[in-house]
Enzyme design. Structure first.
Site, PDB file in Angstrom:
ATOM      1  N   HIS A 166      57.863  55.216  43.553  1.00 54.10           N
ATOM      2  CA  HIS A 166      58.862  54.172  43.753  1.00 54.10           C
ATOM      3  C   HIS A 166      60.277  54.738  43.596  1.00 54.10           C
ATOM      4  O   HIS A 166      61.181  54.390  44.351  1.00 54.10           O
ATOM      5  CB  HIS A 166      58.661  53.049  42.742  1.00 54.10           C
ATOM      6  CG  HIS A 166      57.380  52.286  42.923  1.00 54.10           C
ATOM      7  ND1 HIS A 166      57.337  50.914  43.037  1.00 54.10           N
ATOM      8  CD2 HIS A 166      56.093  52.697  43.009  1.00 54.10           C
ATOM      9  CE1 HIS A 166      56.093  50.517  43.186  1.00 54.10           C
ATOM     10  NE2 HIS A 166      55.309  51.589  43.160  1.00 54.10           N
ATOM     11  N   GLN A 225      57.902  68.466  47.980  1.00 62.92           N
ATOM     12  CA  GLN A 225      57.000  68.251  49.110  1.00 62.92           C
ATOM     13  C   GLN A 225      57.716  68.255  50.452  1.00 62.92           C
ATOM     14  O   GLN A 225      57.179  68.761  51.442  1.00 62.92           O
ATOM     15  CB  GLN A 225      56.245  66.937  48.926  1.00 62.92           C
ATOM     16  CG  GLN A 225      55.223  66.648  50.018  1.00 62.92           C
ATOM     17  CD  GLN A 225      54.230  65.618  49.580  1.00 62.92           C
ATOM     18  OE1 GLN A 225      53.315  65.917  48.808  1.00 62.92           O
ATOM     19  NE2 GLN A 225      54.384  64.402  50.058  1.00 62.92           N
ATOM     20  N   GLU A 227      56.757  61.403  55.151  1.00 62.30           N
ATOM     21  CA  GLU A 227      57.317  62.756  55.129  1.00 62.30           C
ATOM     22  C   GLU A 227      56.584  63.677  56.091  1.00 62.30           C
ATOM     23  O   GLU A 227      57.195  64.517  56.766  1.00 62.30           O
ATOM     24  CB  GLU A 227      57.238  63.311  53.707  1.00 62.30           C
ATOM     25  CG  GLU A 227      58.185  62.629  52.735  1.00 62.30           C
ATOM     26  CD  GLU A 227      57.794  62.805  51.285  1.00 62.30           C
ATOM     27  OE1 GLU A 227      58.432  62.155  50.428  1.00 62.30           O
ATOM     28  OE2 GLU A 227      56.857  63.589  51.000  1.00 62.30           O
TER      29      GLU A 227
END
Length: 476
Positions: A18, A353, A376
């Site tokens: 979040h 990431q 992503e």
């Protein structure tokens, strides 16, 4: 006298999944409008983990700005605890924490809004993520407009909306019969298997379920949206081009896709990274050769699952980067044994990431299909192998496999374990030499282009966010 600058208070639940999209949105607001102010707020415990240097600055009286001339500030709110939720398997303790979070959070955020106004920095728009329905109530009580930032895809928002507007009984009946493959039809959406619906709607409706407090929070959230006049504003961390059908079926709200909102630089995380070691390792690998494996910030990994992952990855003979969080280290074997098994791969506790997915060496992402990870990966053009478990992850996996055709969904056994042979099969389906794998890779690159256009200057998501800022400017 010039009007006050638009000031957005961005509030979020204290979980990495979040915090990341909320903080990205905060920075994105600053990027699209150089005159706005933003205050980012999460709980005190998460704030201290995220910004230890800022905590020291605050204690030293040196302010809480972010190097943007005071345009971005960080101000935590209280969840009624000293150290936040400690985790564990006790459902009662989790339910008690959620009750404290809601009650203390509402009081603390109300005080924060008042304090900002007293400082001459009045809030012109409150933006809150999924687990804070009370934020809209606090804002309304002070005459401040609010907007929900939906950090999952629009398709999932649509499912929740229809569930809480007349379709809960149909879902419950399918669930009672115990047929996860049974099909449920919701307005504007393609037929969905009950097993693909968010688990908070199929499992957590039971008061005995660990996550029942989450189900109740979602119920309150949609009730709160219904009370907004003339209609609620909902920002969605997706783009119009990815979800044309779902966006046409979202109900009466003013829904603005503004994403996928990606980081503009180095990210702040509540987890400790392994430094540059993994990036140097990636630099030495051929293009599109590496299998990247990460199951996110929450999923736990048993020893059996880790053994199967390592077996499948090693037998696949492709280089791999595997994330095993520190809190999952109990599943690891001794250091010597582990080192002997890692012929082709590297294991790290955490990584950036977005940087990993953007690296030319990465050719596949084995993921739990949390929406941050999916977004992503789509934005980076990396094909996926989906291994969903909870929340909306099965819906996301369905979008990956059927909606955009940028990956495949792995089958797990009756105990929920992804076996080595299945992992090898799925990786081959997206990284192999066959026509199907080539098509997955082609579609991944096509959606990468589409997302880049949507989020770039003049794109659909960019224009929606600028319009949102302008609406706040007009009432500030």
């Amino acid at each position: 006298m010039s009007p006050p600058r638009p000031h957005f208070l961005v509030l979020t639940f204290p979980l990495q999944g979040h915090i990341a999209p909320a903080l990205r949105l905060a920075r994105r607001l600053l990027a699209v409008a150089p005159d706005v102010l933003v205050t980012f707020s999460t709980t005190e415990a998460a704030h201290q983990r995220l910004f230890p240097a800022k905590r020291q600055q605050e204690e030293d009286g040196r302010g809480d700005g972010d190097g943007d001339g005071g345009r971005l500030e960080f101000a935590p709110f209280s969840d009624g605890t000293e150290g936040g939720y400690a985790g564990g398997s006790d459902a009662g303790a989790f339910h008690a924490y959620m009750a404290s979070f809601h009650a203390a959070g509402a009081r603390s955020v109300g005080a924060l809004v008042d304090a900002l106004a007293a400082r001459g920095r009045p809030v012109s728009r409150v933006v809150y993520t999924l687990m804070l329905p009370w934020a809209a109530v606090v804002a309304r009580g002070r005459g401040v407009p609010s907007a929900l930032y939906w950090i999952q895809p629009a398709a999932v928002f649509t499912v929740y909306h229809h569930y809480f507007h007349g379709h809960a009984g149909a879902v419950a009946e399918h669930r009672r019969r115990g047929y996860p493959s049974s099909v449920v039809e919701l307005p504007g959406l393609a037929p969905l298997a009950v097993g693909d619906l968010p688990t908070f709607l199929t499992e957590s409706t039971d008061p005995a379920d660990y996550f029942h407090a989450v189900f109740l929070t979602f119920r309150d959230l949609f009730d709160t949206l219904d009370r907004e006049a003339p209609k609620a504003t909902v920002l969605v961390n997706s783009c119009r081009e990815l979800e044309v059908g779902a966006l046409a079926a979202v109900g009466p709200h003013d829904v603005l896709p503004v994403g996928p909102v990606l980081p503009s630089g180095d990210e702040t995380s509540i987890f400790k990274e392994d430094g540059a070691r993994y990036m140097e390792w990636l630099d030495a690998k051929p293009a599109s050769s590496v299998v990247y494996v990460s199951f996110g910030s929450l999923a736990t990994m048993a020893r059996e699952q880790l053994d199967e992952l390592l077996l499948g990855l090693e037998e696949g003979r492709r280089p791999y980067l595997l994330v095993v969080r520190e809190d999952n280290k109990a599943a690891l074997t001794g250091e010597a044994e582990m080192g002997a098994r890692l012929e082709n791969g590297l294991v790290v506790e955490w990584c950036d990431q977005v940087r990993v997915l953007a690296h030319a060496a990465v050719g596949c992402f084995v993921t739990h299909c949390g929406w941050n990870s999916v977004a992503e990966s789509v934005a980076s053009g990396v094909p996926m192998v989906g291994v969903p478990k909870v929340s909306e992850q099965s819906m996301n996996a369905r979008l990956v496999e059927r909606g955009w055709r940028v990956g495949v969904r792995a089958r797990v056994d009756g105990g929920g374990v992804l076996r080595a042979a299945e992992l090898r099969r799925c990786v081959e389906e997206v990284m192999g030499d066959g026509a199907a794998a080539a098509e997955v890779r082609r579609m991944a690159q096509e959606w990468k282009r589409v997302v880049a256009e949507a989020t770039g200057n003049g794109g659909s998501s960019y224009c929606n966010l600028v319009g949102f800022v302008d609406s706040a400017r007009s009432v500030s």
